[in-house]
Motif scaffolding. Sequence first.
Motif, PDB file in Angstrom:
ATOM      1  N   GLY A 240      26.918  50.244  36.762  1.00 54.50           N
ATOM      2  CA  GLY A 240      27.072  49.645  35.447  1.00 54.50           C
ATOM      3  C   GLY A 240      26.234  48.392  35.335  1.00 54.50           C
ATOM      4  O   GLY A 240      25.289  48.189  36.099  1.00 54.50           O
ATOM      5  N   LEU A 241      26.572  47.535  34.391  1.00 58.64           N
ATOM      6  CA  LEU A 241      25.855  46.286  34.176  1.00 58.64           C
ATOM      7  C   LEU A 241      26.390  45.208  35.112  1.00 58.64           C
ATOM      8  O   LEU A 241      27.595  45.055  35.273  1.00 58.64           O
ATOM      9  CB  LEU A 241      26.010  45.823  32.727  1.00 58.64           C
ATOM     10  N   LEU A 242      25.472  44.464  35.724  1.00 61.73           N
ATOM     11  CA  LEU A 242      25.876  43.407  36.643  1.00 61.73           C
ATOM     12  C   LEU A 242      26.226  42.135  35.880  1.00 61.73           C
ATOM     13  O   LEU A 242      25.486  41.718  34.976  1.00 61.73           O
ATOM     14  CB  LEU A 242      24.754  43.116  37.630  1.00 61.73           C
ATOM     15  N   GLU A 243      27.356  41.520  36.243  1.00 62.17           N
ATOM     16  CA  GLU A 243      27.730  40.208  35.732  1.00 62.17           C
ATOM     17  C   GLU A 243      27.872  39.244  36.905  1.00 62.17           C
ATOM     18  O   GLU A 243      28.310  39.639  37.995  1.00 62.17           O
ATOM     19  CB  GLU A 243      29.033  40.264  34.934  1.00 62.17           C
TER      20      GLU A 243
ATOM     21  N   VAL B 206      30.626  44.457  38.434  1.00 64.96           N
ATOM     22  CA  VAL B 206      29.891  45.452  37.664  1.00 64.96           C
ATOM     23  C   VAL B 206      30.809  45.961  36.561  1.00 64.96           C
ATOM     24  O   VAL B 206      31.981  46.276  36.805  1.00 64.96           O
ATOM     25  CB  VAL B 206      29.419  46.610  38.573  1.00 64.96           C
ATOM     26  N   VAL B 207      30.277  46.019  35.331  1.00 62.62           N
ATOM     27  CA  VAL B 207      31.108  46.358  34.177  1.00 62.62           C
ATOM     28  C   VAL B 207      30.426  47.418  33.321  1.00 62.62           C
ATOM     29  O   VAL B 207      29.218  47.661  33.429  1.00 62.62           O
ATOM     30  CB  VAL B 207      31.387  45.108  33.301  1.00 62.62           C
TER      31      VAL B 207
ATOM     32  N   PRO C 221      27.432  32.257  38.844  1.00 57.55           N
ATOM     33  CA  PRO C 221      26.636  31.559  39.860  1.00 57.55           C
ATOM     34  C   PRO C 221      27.374  30.356  40.432  1.00 57.55           C
ATOM     35  O   PRO C 221      27.994  29.588  39.693  1.00 57.55           O
ATOM     36  CB  PRO C 221      25.388  31.113  39.099  1.00 57.55           C
ATOM     37  N   GLY C 222      27.312  30.174  41.739  1.00 57.10           N
ATOM     38  CA  GLY C 222      27.933  29.017  42.366  1.00 57.10           C
ATOM     39  C   GLY C 222      27.297  27.715  41.920  1.00 57.10           C
ATOM     40  O   GLY C 222      27.963  26.672  41.878  1.00 57.10           O
ATOM     41  N   GLN C 223      26.011  27.774  41.553  1.00 56.78           N
ATOM     42  CA  GLN C 223      25.296  26.570  41.139  1.00 56.78           C
ATOM     43  C   GLN C 223      25.867  25.961  39.863  1.00 56.78           C
ATOM     44  O   GLN C 223      25.646  24.780  39.578  1.00 56.78           O
ATOM     45  CB  GLN C 223      23.808  26.880  40.907  1.00 56.78           C
ATOM     46  N   LEU C 224      26.593  26.762  39.065  1.00 54.33           N
ATOM     47  CA  LEU C 224      27.123  26.274  37.797  1.00 54.33           C
ATOM     48  C   LEU C 224      28.547  25.744  37.920  1.00 54.33           C
ATOM     49  O   LEU C 224      29.139  25.333  36.919  1.00 54.33           O
ATOM     50  CB  LEU C 224      27.064  27.385  36.747  1.00 54.33           C
ATOM     51  N   GLY C 225      29.101  25.766  39.129  1.00 58.32           N
ATOM     52  CA  GLY C 225      30.419  25.185  39.336  1.00 58.32           C
ATOM     53  C   GLY C 225      31.544  26.197  39.172  1.00 58.32           C
ATOM     54  O   GLY C 225      31.337  27.313  38.675  1.00 58.32           O
ATOM     55  N   PRO C 226      32.763  25.810  39.563  1.00 60.31           N
ATOM     56  CA  PRO C 226      33.898  26.749  39.578  1.00 60.31           C
ATOM     57  C   PRO C 226      34.343  27.196  38.189  1.00 60.31           C
ATOM     58  O   PRO C 226      35.015  28.217  38.063  1.00 60.31           O
ATOM     59  CB  PRO C 226      34.999  25.951  40.282  1.00 60.31           C
ATOM     60  N   ASP C 227      34.010  26.446  37.156  1.00 58.38           N
ATOM     61  CA  ASP C 227      34.466  26.792  35.804  1.00 58.38           C
ATOM     62  C   ASP C 227      33.418  27.557  35.004  1.00 58.38           C
ATOM     63  O   ASP C 227      33.556  27.707  33.782  1.00 58.38           O
ATOM     64  CB  ASP C 227      34.849  25.514  35.040  1.00 58.38           C
ATOM     65  N   ALA C 228      32.392  28.031  35.660  1.00 56.46           N
ATOM     66  CA  ALA C 228      31.314  28.740  34.963  1.00 56.46           C
ATOM     67  C   ALA C 228      31.822  30.043  34.354  1.00 56.46           C
ATOM     68  O   ALA C 228      32.749  30.684  34.867  1.00 56.46           O
ATOM     69  CB  ALA C 228      30.163  29.029  35.925  1.00 56.46           C
ATOM     70  N   ASP C 229      31.221  30.431  33.251  1.00 52.00           N
ATOM     71  CA  ASP C 229      31.534  31.714  32.626  1.00 52.00           C
ATOM     72  C   ASP C 229      30.759  32.832  33.321  1.00 52.00           C
ATOM     73  O   ASP C 229      29.747  32.588  33.981  1.00 52.00           O
ATOM     74  CB  ASP C 229      31.145  31.692  31.141  1.00 52.00           C
ATOM     75  N   TRP C 230      31.243  34.050  33.138  1.00 54.38           N
ATOM     76  CA  TRP C 230      30.487  35.204  33.622  1.00 54.38           C
ATOM     77  C   TRP C 230      29.216  35.346  32.790  1.00 54.38           C
ATOM     78  O   TRP C 230      29.249  35.231  31.573  1.00 54.38           O
ATOM     79  CB  TRP C 230      31.321  36.477  33.507  1.00 54.38           C
ATOM     80  N   ILE C 231      28.107  35.589  33.464  1.00 54.75           N
ATOM     81  CA  ILE C 231      26.824  35.813  32.793  1.00 54.75           C
ATOM     82  C   ILE C 231      26.470  37.290  32.934  1.00 54.75           C
ATOM     83  O   ILE C 231      26.361  37.818  34.045  1.00 54.75           O
ATOM     84  CB  ILE C 231      25.710  34.961  33.424  1.00 54.75           C
ATOM     85  N   ARG C 232      26.313  37.959  31.786  1.00 49.74           N
ATOM     86  CA  ARG C 232      25.931  39.373  31.841  1.00 49.74           C
ATOM     87  C   ARG C 232      24.412  39.479  31.960  1.00 49.74           C
ATOM     88  O   ARG C 232      23.675  38.915  31.165  1.00 49.74           O
ATOM     89  CB  ARG C 232      26.406  40.128  30.603  1.00 49.74           C
ATOM     90  N   THR C 233      23.967  40.215  32.954  1.00 47.88           N
ATOM     91  CA  THR C 233      22.533  40.431  33.151  1.00 47.88           C
ATOM     92  C   THR C 233      22.111  41.722  32.459  1.00 47.88           C
ATOM     93  O   THR C 233      22.941  42.467  31.929  1.00 47.88           O
ATOM     94  CB  THR C 233      22.198  40.534  34.651  1.00 47.88           C
ATOM     95  N   THR C 234      20.819  41.984  32.463  1.00 43.09           N
ATOM     96  CA  THR C 234      20.313  43.267  31.966  1.00 43.09           C
ATOM     97  C   THR C 234      20.043  44.220  33.124  1.00 43.09           C
ATOM     98  O   THR C 234      19.394  45.254  32.942  1.00 43.09           O
ATOM     99  CB  THR C 234      19.018  43.063  31.159  1.00 43.09           C
ATOM    100  N   ASP C 235      20.556  43.886  34.305  1.00 48.85           N
ATOM    101  CA  ASP C 235      20.327  44.716  35.486  1.00 48.85           C
ATOM    102  C   ASP C 235      21.462  45.714  35.685  1.00 48.85           C
ATOM    103  O   ASP C 235      22.650  45.371  35.568  1.00 48.85           O
ATOM    104  CB  ASP C 235      20.204  43.845  36.742  1.00 48.85           C
ATOM    105  N   LEU C 236      21.085  46.935  35.995  1.00 48.91           N
ATOM    106  CA  LEU C 236      22.049  47.954  36.399  1.00 48.91           C
ATOM    107  C   LEU C 236      22.292  47.805  37.897  1.00 48.91           C
ATOM    108  O   LEU C 236      21.348  47.630  38.672  1.00 48.91           O
ATOM    109  CB  LEU C 236      21.500  49.354  36.106  1.00 48.91           C
TER     110      LEU C 236
END
Length: 498
Positions: free
Chosen positions: A357-360, A343-344, A363-378
């Motif tokens: 805060g905002l959830l980032e 949470v950021v 996802p495990g489905q995208l593999g170990p090198d995946a970037d953080w995905i910022r959601t619009t969810d608090l």
Amino acid sequence: MTTHPLSAHIASVLAIDPDAGAIDFAGDWTTWGQLGSLAGSVSALVTRLNPEPTPRTGILLRNTPEHVAAFLGVLLAGGTVVVINPSRGDERTRDDIAALELPVIIGTEADLDKLVAGSASTSVVRLEGIPAEPVVVTEATEKPTEQPSSEDASSPVAVHMLTSGTTGPPKRVELSYDMLAHSVLGEPATRIAVPTTLSSGAAIVNAPLVHIGGIYRILQCIVAARPFALLGRFDLDEWARAVRTHQPKAVSLVPTAVRMVLHSDLTRDDLASIKVVTSGTAPLSVEDSEAFTDKFGIPILTSYAATEFGGGVAGWSLPDHKKYWADKRGSVGRASGGAQLRVVTEDGTVLGPDESGLLEVKPGQLGPDADWIRTTDLGKLDADGFLWILGRADQAIIRGGFKVIPDVVRDAIESHPAVAGASVVGRPDDRLGETPVAVVELRPGATATSEDILTHLGARLARYEVPTELLIVDTIPRTPSGKADLRAVRDQLAGAIR
């Protein structure tokens, strides 16, 4: 092109026992052989009509056995299923199809006649049912415009999924073969083997195929060689029939379906086989969850997922529910499937336990090198890793400087015993900037006035959270996944006050 492990797994399962029942649709069974035969025919047609390495094929998807076969057939061909929802409204669907410029479109006669205009660059295939063979209605005479794709050569796109579009225009998300395989087969090192026999007992699939939940549910059954009852849509009587017939140990229900079952005449005996209910796609209130458990003796395990993640990233396990629910009620569980959560703040500063805060997500489905995905969810995470979703940041209503979270208001409205469902949106206000307004759907046979419900809210919400208008309607417009369609709700409110 090398066959992807997911496609190979599906082909092997379809051949295990061709004479056995695969899909129970309203009491009529489709066999594994019939399902495999139609899937094979679709695969061959897709490959012939669009001889590209990853042929794009639009399917006007409905919850029927022949549509399941068509979906599987495109995957057997190593192609991309472009999901088209025929229930979004005829004009919007026609515009969507025109913009996609698809080489191949598959659907039933009624949908094709109504929604698909002739195009020299599109081949049209009609589904005739099962076991009938598909029919090529028209064959393209021109090559369609090349469509840009972000697919990786090592993992082509399996599904081009249309998101629900509850708050704005729907967008398309690419789900790769690797993402789907990770979700339904597991990680490559521990991937489940192809079964040698069919699973005993049947599952129930009531999620729509045009939604990610329906696709995953179908694939989970197929890869496990498990027969399933398929519902055209969620219908309480048909669902109850399927439960009594197949005696499943676990079922999946979206929150609106949970409330329908909760407020029905069904008893513990009717649901005696069910040991656990899973629920996702939208928030489920603590009150509804606990009322369901009190009535039926069945725990509800909520989860958190998104199309963009390629599946779930957090959820409750049964051991966690038994151990932690009393202290962490309302959480959507802990990170799952190899996902990482944090949470950021808006500027990206990572917050500590219990800070909102905002959830980032990684996802495990995208593999170990995946970037953080910022959601619009608090959201917030506690010291034990449990996640609470507090609402959508992009849906927050600022009323005279006070922040109102629509999900909080909706939960309070739905705690009224006469209410079947509610939706809360913001309305512009010259003095306060914006105020919350709501539409409410009552339970069958229940009576309540807007004033009754507003009085109920007075003891449960701050004054600034109470809606300035509350409209009781026959039906709340919803997307196929059961979420309220907020754009349609605003139109509903606007029409009522003209």
